[in-house]
Design an enzyme around this catalytic site. Structure first.
Site, PDB file in Angstrom:
ATOM      1  N   LYS A 196     -32.049  -5.085  18.615  1.00  0.00           N
ATOM      2  CA  LYS A 196     -32.293  -6.518  18.499  1.00  0.00           C
ATOM      3  C   LYS A 196     -33.286  -6.744  17.373  1.00  0.00           C
ATOM      4  CE  LYS A 196     -34.062 -10.464  21.083  1.00  0.00           C
ATOM      5  NZ  LYS A 196     -34.400 -10.992  22.406  1.00  0.00           N
ATOM      6  N   LYS A 249     -27.663  -7.220  17.940  1.00  0.00           N
ATOM      7  CA  LYS A 249     -27.953  -8.650  17.913  1.00  0.00           C
ATOM      8  C   LYS A 249     -28.880  -8.962  16.749  1.00  0.00           C
ATOM      9  CE  LYS A 249     -30.379 -12.034  20.685  1.00  0.00           C
ATOM     10  NZ  LYS A 249     -31.267 -12.274  21.764  1.00  0.00           N
TER      11      LYS A 249
HETATM   12  C1  PBG Z   1     -35.001 -13.394  24.667  1.00  0.00           C
HETATM   13  C2  PBG Z   1     -33.743 -13.768  24.018  1.00  0.00           C
HETATM   14  C3  PBG Z   1     -33.573 -14.467  22.833  1.00  0.00           C
HETATM   15  C4  PBG Z   1     -32.194 -14.604  22.629  1.00  0.00           C
HETATM   16  C5  PBG Z   1     -31.567 -13.985  23.704  1.00  0.00           C
HETATM   17  N1  PBG Z   1     -32.544 -13.458  24.540  1.00  0.00           N
HETATM   18  C6  PBG Z   1     -34.560 -15.106  21.942  1.00  0.00           C
HETATM   19  C7  PBG Z   1     -35.579 -14.338  21.240  1.00  0.00           C
HETATM   20  O1  PBG Z   1     -35.592 -13.113  21.193  1.00  0.00           O
HETATM   21  O2  PBG Z   1     -36.437 -15.015  20.693  1.00  0.00           O
HETATM   22  C8  PBG Z   1     -31.550 -15.295  21.460  1.00  0.00           C
HETATM   23  C9  PBG Z   1     -30.123 -15.675  21.650  1.00  0.00           C
HETATM   24  C10 PBG Z   1     -29.595 -16.623  20.625  1.00  0.00           C
HETATM   25  O3  PBG Z   1     -30.220 -16.933  19.602  1.00  0.00           O
HETATM   26  O4  PBG Z   1     -28.483 -17.105  20.868  1.00  0.00           O
HETATM   27  N2  PBG Z   1     -35.026 -13.743  26.022  1.00  0.00           N
END
Ligand code: PBG
Length: 329
Positions: A196, A249
């Site tokens: 991520k 991601k």
């Molecule tokens: C954290 C989380 C995020 C997303 C999914 N889980 C946000 C972040 O890391 O700030 C982002 C998903 C998206 O942008 O569609 N709980």
């Protein structure tokens, strides 16, 4: 005049049927996971301004919403919560009567065979919007992991089918696996948000769950976008800790990473087509600059071509409709 060319790739492109027969990648309903925002405001259906077509759904409505989703042929949803109370430690993430626990229970009652995944992180539950417990401006890793374990067990106790940690704390997959097993959830898989990146494409999501950090950013735990080799290391750590599915991601800017993981590992791979990717296409389509149906389908096929098995996408409902109409690939 006719040339004597031996190779004419266009021979296989001339007829629709022929193109269908030699197509290498396909999108199916079973590839799709639909992210949903659930709010404690029980009867709410609040549109999210930066994500046209997406809503915060109230607890009283979530069962019905999921019945419709399953009826369209979508096999799975992933839930994000908007809790009534936020505090410094994100305590409501672990409450057995918290918004996600309640949502899972009511979805399981409304449509028992829909696969319900839950996002495990603290950013939706902390007053400061950070993914863990703070000491000054630092996120404390191990203290946070302890809370994440309790959050994961709370979700599994409520009936969640898959636990998806998105926090990016070190060691969380191993600790959550141990906690789930200790609570007798031996067969609850973990889909780890392993790779991520600290991405600008999460902007609209933070509007959606009201989780923008009150100061600083998420670079102390999410991956640095220019790094490729590090993705393999991070994925290997999670796999060795018992992750059942690995995730990359965001999606479109990281297709190379999906391919790297596909070549290296033999577990199912998921990709998160995140909020900013969704909003870009929606905005261009609204302006009439892009053909939404074509470009969304092309995007999904790019994920499949790169090697993804599962796609988390806010386009899932539209895609299911298009597939039902005989679109697709
Ligand atoms: C954290 C989380 C995020 C997303 C999914 N889980 C946000 C972040 O890391 O700030 C982002 C998903 C998206 O942008 O569609 N709980």
């Amino acid at each position: 005049m006719t040339y004597d060319f031996l190779h004419r790739p266009r021979r296989l492109r001339m007829k629709t049927r022929m193109r269908d027969m030699v197509r290498e990648n396909h999108l199916r309903h079973d590839d799709l996971i639909y992210p949903l925002f659930v709010t404690y405001e029980a009867d709410a259906k609040k549109p999210i301004a930066s994500m046209p077509g997406c809503f915060q759904h109230g607890l009283n409505r979530i069962g019905e919403v999921c019945r419709e989703i399953e009826g369209m042929g979508i096999p799975a949803v992933i839930l994000f919560g908007l809790p009534e109370h936020k505090d410094e430690r994100g305590s409501s993430a672990c409450a057995p009567d918290g918004v996600i626990a309640k949502a899972v229970a009511s979805i399981k009652q409304a449509c028992p065979s829909l696969i319900v995944m839950t996002d495990v992180c603290l950013c939706e539950y902390t007053s400061h919007g950070h993914c863990g417990v703070l000491k000054g401006e630092e996120i404390l890793n191990d203290e946070t992991v302890e809370i994440l374990c309790r959050e994961a067990v709370t979700h599994a106790n409520a009936g969640a089918d898959v636990i998806a940690p998105s926090d990016m704390m070190d060691g969380r997959v191993a600790a959550i696996r141990e906690a789930l097993d200790a609570a007798s959830h031996l067969y609850t898989p973990i889909m780890a948000y392993s790779v991520k990146y600290a991405s600008g494409f999460y902007g609209p999501f933070r509007d959606a769950v009201e989780s923008a950090p009150s100061f600083g950013d998420r670079r102390s735990h999410q991956m640095d976008p220019p790094n490729r080799r590090e993705a393999l290391r991070q994925a290997r750590i999670d796999l060795n800790a018992g992750a059942d599915v690995l995730m990359v991601k965001p999606g479109l800017p990281y297709l190379d990473i999906i391919r790297d993981l596909r070549n290296e590992f033999d577990v199912p791979l998921a990709v998160y087509n995140v909020s900013g990717e969704y909003s870009m296409l929606k905005a261009a389509a609204e302006k009439g600059w892009l053909d939404e149906r074509r470009t969304v389908m092309e995007t999904m096929l790019a994920f499949k071509r790169a090697g993804a098995d599962l796609i988390l996408t806010y386009h899932a409902l539209d895609l299911a409709r298009w597939l039902n109409e005989g679109d697709g690939a």
